[in-house]
Design an enzyme around this catalytic site. Structure first.
Site, PDB file in Angstrom:
ATOM      1  N   GLY A  12      -7.883 130.118 -14.221  1.00  0.00           N
ATOM      2  CA  GLY A  12      -8.430 128.763 -14.366  1.00  0.00           C
ATOM      3  C   GLY A  12      -9.217 128.605 -15.655  1.00  0.00           C
ATOM      4  O   GLY A  12     -10.210 127.872 -15.716  1.00  0.00           O
ATOM      5  N   GLN A  16     -13.334 123.052 -17.096  1.00  0.00           N
ATOM      6  CA  GLN A  16     -14.637 122.732 -17.695  1.00  0.00           C
ATOM      7  C   GLN A  16     -15.430 124.010 -17.996  1.00  0.00           C
ATOM      8  O   GLN A  16     -15.968 124.175 -19.091  1.00  0.00           O
ATOM      9  CB  GLN A  16     -15.454 121.845 -16.726  1.00  0.00           C
ATOM     10  N   ASP A  38      -4.108 130.226 -16.967  1.00  0.00           N
ATOM     11  CA  ASP A  38      -4.241 129.000 -16.178  1.00  0.00           C
ATOM     12  C   ASP A  38      -2.836 128.674 -15.665  1.00  0.00           C
ATOM     13  O   ASP A  38      -1.865 129.363 -15.998  1.00  0.00           O
ATOM     14  CB  ASP A  38      -4.821 127.858 -17.026  1.00  0.00           C
ATOM     15  N   ILE A  39      -2.736 127.603 -14.899  1.00  0.00           N
ATOM     16  CA  ILE A  39      -1.442 127.250 -14.291  1.00  0.00           C
ATOM     17  C   ILE A  39      -0.373 127.046 -15.374  1.00  0.00           C
ATOM     18  O   ILE A  39       0.775 127.415 -15.201  1.00  0.00           O
ATOM     19  CB  ILE A  39      -1.592 126.020 -13.372  1.00  0.00           C
ATOM     20  N   TYR A 143     -13.282 121.426   0.044  1.00  0.00           N
ATOM     21  CA  TYR A 143     -13.822 122.284  -1.024  1.00  0.00           C
ATOM     22  C   TYR A 143     -14.900 123.217  -0.460  1.00  0.00           C
ATOM     23  O   TYR A 143     -14.855 124.431  -0.654  1.00  0.00           O
ATOM     24  CB  TYR A 143     -14.400 121.383  -2.108  1.00  0.00           C
ATOM     25  N   LYS A 147     -14.642 127.260  -0.041  1.00  0.00           N
ATOM     26  CA  LYS A 147     -15.516 128.112  -0.859  1.00  0.00           C
ATOM     27  C   LYS A 147     -16.412 128.992   0.013  1.00  0.00           C
ATOM     28  O   LYS A 147     -16.711 130.128  -0.338  1.00  0.00           O
ATOM     29  CB  LYS A 147     -16.351 127.243  -1.803  1.00  0.00           C
ATOM     30  N   ILE A 173     -22.605 121.328 -12.983  1.00  0.00           N
ATOM     31  CA  ILE A 173     -22.719 121.841 -14.353  1.00  0.00           C
ATOM     32  C   ILE A 173     -22.456 120.707 -15.344  1.00  0.00           C
ATOM     33  O   ILE A 173     -21.426 120.031 -15.267  1.00  0.00           O
ATOM     34  CB  ILE A 173     -21.707 122.986 -14.602  1.00  0.00           C
TER      35      ILE A 173
HETATM   36  N1  LIG Z   1     -18.078 122.461 -12.750  1.00  0.00           N
HETATM   37  C1  LIG Z   1     -19.001 122.524 -11.793  1.00  0.00           C
HETATM   38  O1  LIG Z   1     -19.938 121.703 -11.759  1.00  0.00           O
HETATM   39  C2  LIG Z   1     -18.914 123.615 -10.747  1.00  0.00           C
HETATM   40  C3  LIG Z   1     -19.954 123.719  -9.805  1.00  0.00           C
HETATM   41  C4  LIG Z   1     -19.864 124.698  -8.824  1.00  0.00           C
HETATM   42  C5  LIG Z   1     -18.816 125.602  -8.821  1.00  0.00           C
HETATM   43  N2  LIG Z   1     -17.822 125.484  -9.746  1.00  0.00           N
HETATM   44  C6  LIG Z   1     -16.708 126.452  -9.664  1.00  0.00           C
HETATM   45  O2  LIG Z   1     -16.406 126.941 -10.960  1.00  0.00           O
HETATM   46  C7  LIG Z   1     -14.993 127.178 -11.075  1.00  0.00           C
HETATM   47  C8  LIG Z   1     -14.465 126.471 -12.308  1.00  0.00           C
HETATM   48  O3  LIG Z   1     -14.753 125.100 -12.176  1.00  0.00           O
HETATM   49  P1  LIG Z   1     -14.437 124.036 -13.320  1.00  0.00           P
HETATM   50  O4  LIG Z   1     -15.500 123.021 -13.253  1.00  0.00           O
HETATM   51  O5  LIG Z   1     -14.137 124.711 -14.594  1.00  0.00           O
HETATM   52  O6  LIG Z   1     -13.119 123.386 -12.688  1.00  0.00           O
HETATM   53  P2  LIG Z   1     -11.924 122.620 -13.448  1.00  0.00           P
HETATM   54  O7  LIG Z   1     -11.296 121.752 -12.418  1.00  0.00           O
HETATM   55  O8  LIG Z   1     -12.399 122.017 -14.705  1.00  0.00           O
HETATM   56  O9  LIG Z   1     -10.954 123.832 -13.806  1.00  0.00           O
HETATM   57  C9  LIG Z   1     -10.208 124.532 -12.837  1.00  0.00           C
HETATM   58  C10 LIG Z   1      -8.998 125.128 -13.516  1.00  0.00           C
HETATM   59  O10 LIG Z   1      -8.205 125.762 -12.508  1.00  0.00           O
HETATM   60  C11 LIG Z   1      -6.846 125.537 -12.846  1.00  0.00           C
HETATM   61  N3  LIG Z   1      -5.988 125.696 -11.672  1.00  0.00           N
HETATM   62  C12 LIG Z   1      -5.788 124.821 -10.648  1.00  0.00           C
HETATM   63  N4  LIG Z   1      -4.869 125.323  -9.797  1.00  0.00           N
HETATM   64  C13 LIG Z   1      -4.498 126.528 -10.282  1.00  0.00           C
HETATM   65  C14 LIG Z   1      -3.581 127.519  -9.851  1.00  0.00           C
HETATM   66  N5  LIG Z   1      -2.862 127.374  -8.736  1.00  0.00           N
HETATM   67  N6  LIG Z   1      -3.458 128.637 -10.583  1.00  0.00           N
HETATM   68  C15 LIG Z   1      -4.176 128.806 -11.726  1.00  0.00           C
HETATM   69  N7  LIG Z   1      -5.038 127.893 -12.200  1.00  0.00           N
HETATM   70  C16 LIG Z   1      -5.196 126.760 -11.485  1.00  0.00           C
HETATM   71  C17 LIG Z   1      -6.810 124.128 -13.399  1.00  0.00           C
HETATM   72  O11 LIG Z   1      -5.647 123.931 -14.205  1.00  0.00           O
HETATM   73  C18 LIG Z   1      -8.109 124.070 -14.199  1.00  0.00           C
HETATM   74  O12 LIG Z   1      -7.912 124.413 -15.556  1.00  0.00           O
HETATM   75  C19 LIG Z   1     -14.369 126.701  -9.759  1.00  0.00           C
HETATM   76  O13 LIG Z   1     -14.124 127.804  -8.948  1.00  0.00           O
HETATM   77  C20 LIG Z   1     -15.427 125.809  -9.162  1.00  0.00           C
HETATM   78  O14 LIG Z   1     -15.376 125.825  -7.756  1.00  0.00           O
HETATM   79  C21 LIG Z   1     -17.845 124.505 -10.704  1.00  0.00           C
END
Ligand SMILES: NC(=O)c1ccc[n+]([C@@H]2O[C@H](COP(=O)([O-])OP(=O)(O)OC[C@H]3O[C@@H](n4cnc5c(N)ncnc54)[C@H](O)[C@@H]3O)[C@@H](O)[C@H]2O)c1
Length: 317
Positions: A12, A16, A38-39, A143, A147, A173
């Site tokens: 992933g 973000q 990533d995907i 979600y 988690k 974040i």
């Molecule tokens: N951003 C936040 O505020 C926040 C807060 C708490 C926890 N998190 C955790 O941090 C992690 C990253 O979050 P983020 O904000 O970067 O999310 P995001 O949605 O921006 O990125 C997630 C990435 O996962 C990829 N993805 C989706 N399905 C996939 C698959 N089957 N195989 C491979 N890749 C795949 C997507 O293409 C994307 O690039 C997550 O696990 C999320 O739960 C984020």
């Protein structure tokens, strides 16, 4: 640059957090050691890249084995608001993805696995303020449910197979480099982007909805610290609470107005309000501070200034 052995695989990595964390890890461990996936194959040029769908168990297993991976940073997930639109898909990516990554990691000895959990694992029955790690966790979103399961599955792999699994519950974040992926705290980034672009903003949460938050540089610092902490120092494993500060949409609006007095926000809560109403206002991060030295540098006003400066040049003071 840190001395370390073996490759570091990020799932992933185009999201973000992943786009920025990958850069941090490349700087820290060297381009040759990092594989950003990533995907679809990430477009970045500063490290090795590959397409990897975490729901495909064999693909995950193969890349870990073939590349000699010793650290996995598992970020791939479907976040809160997006997950409510596609719950089956969120279940598949979040639960089966985690199981595949854990099982690939456990198949090779000496692999360390980091993954971020979330404040979404709490629920309406959780106390709202200074929430401890161990508390009532009855999440109501797909979600949050997935988690929480990932936290518990991670602990199972630690107990049963001795896999070095580590995770923390990130708050919302805030960052400017890559747009957020469909979470409930995304309003904060949208509001800052609108302000930087000289536009007003309509907020999808109520003005008084207080949530725990953190600026990206502090989130990156926390992830690296937990990743590098000696395993023997960790009493907890997959559920460290971390937060920098709490604010509600009107606090953010007021902070922005100190810099940009003409800015205004109207409030039109949508279905995301229901999700936010089940999340805590603040967390007790003391175990993270005690066990691996967690701290956050940025205050709300420092974050707002830095965000606006990076999204658009600020007027002279
Ligand atoms: N951003 C936040 O505020 C926040 C807060 C708490 C926890 N998190 C955790 O941090 C992690 C990253 O979050 P983020 O904000 O970067 O999310 P995001 O949605 O921006 O990125 C997630 C990435 O996962 C990829 N993805 C989706 N399905 C996939 C698959 N089957 N195989 C491979 N890749 C795949 C997507 O293409 C994307 O690039 C997550 O696990 C999320 O739960 C984020």
């Amino acid at each position: 640059m840190q001395q370390a052995h073996g490759k570091l695989l990020i799932t992933g990595s185009s999201g973000q957090i992943g786009t920025e964390l990958t850069g941090t890890l490349v700087e820290r461990y060297g381009a040759d050691r990092v594989i950003a996936t990533d995907i679809s194959k990430p477009g970045r040029k500063d490290c090795n890249t590959a397409a990897l769908d975490v729901t495909e168990a064999d693909s995950v297993k193969n890349i870990v084995k073939k590349e000699g991976v010793t650290t996995i940073v598992h970020l791939a997930a479907i976040l809160s608001a997006k997950g409510e639109k596609t719950p089956d898909f969120a279940f598949d990516v979040n639960v089966n993805g985690m199981r595949n990554v854990l099982s690939a990691a456990a198949a090779v000895s000496g692999v360390k696995l980091f993954f971020p959990s979330t404040i979404g694992i709490f629920g309406a029955d959780t106390p709202r303020d200074n929430v401890p790690i161990e508390t009532i966790t009855r999440p109501t979103t797909m979600y949050g449910i997935t988690k929480l399961f990932c936290e518990q599955l991670g602990e199972y792999y630690f107990r049963r197979y001795g896999l070095d699994v580590r995770g923390l519950r990130l708050p919302g974040i805030v960052s400017y480099k890559t747009p957020p992926g469909g979470g409930t705290t995304d309003y904060s980034i949208e509001m800052l982007r609108a302000a930087a672009g000289g536009e007003n903003y309509t907020c999808f949460l109520k003005k008084e909805t207080m949530l725990p938050m953190m600026y990206m540089p502090d989130a990156l610092g926390a992830i690296v610290k937990l990743l590098e902490a000696p395993s023997s120092a960790l009493v907890h494993r997959t559920n460290f609470n971390v937060m920098a500060f709490s604010f509600c949409p009107s606090d953010l609006e007021n902070e922005i107005r100190k810099i940009n007095p003409g800015f205004s926000v109207s409030y039109a809560p949508d279905e995301r309000q229901e999700i936010a109403d089940t999340w805590p206002r603040s967390l007790d991060s003391s175990a993270a501070a005690r066990e691996w030295g967690f701290s956050a540098k940025y205050t709300l006003s420092e974050m707002v200034r830095d965000m606006l400066m990076n999204l658009a040049p600020l007027p002279e003071k």
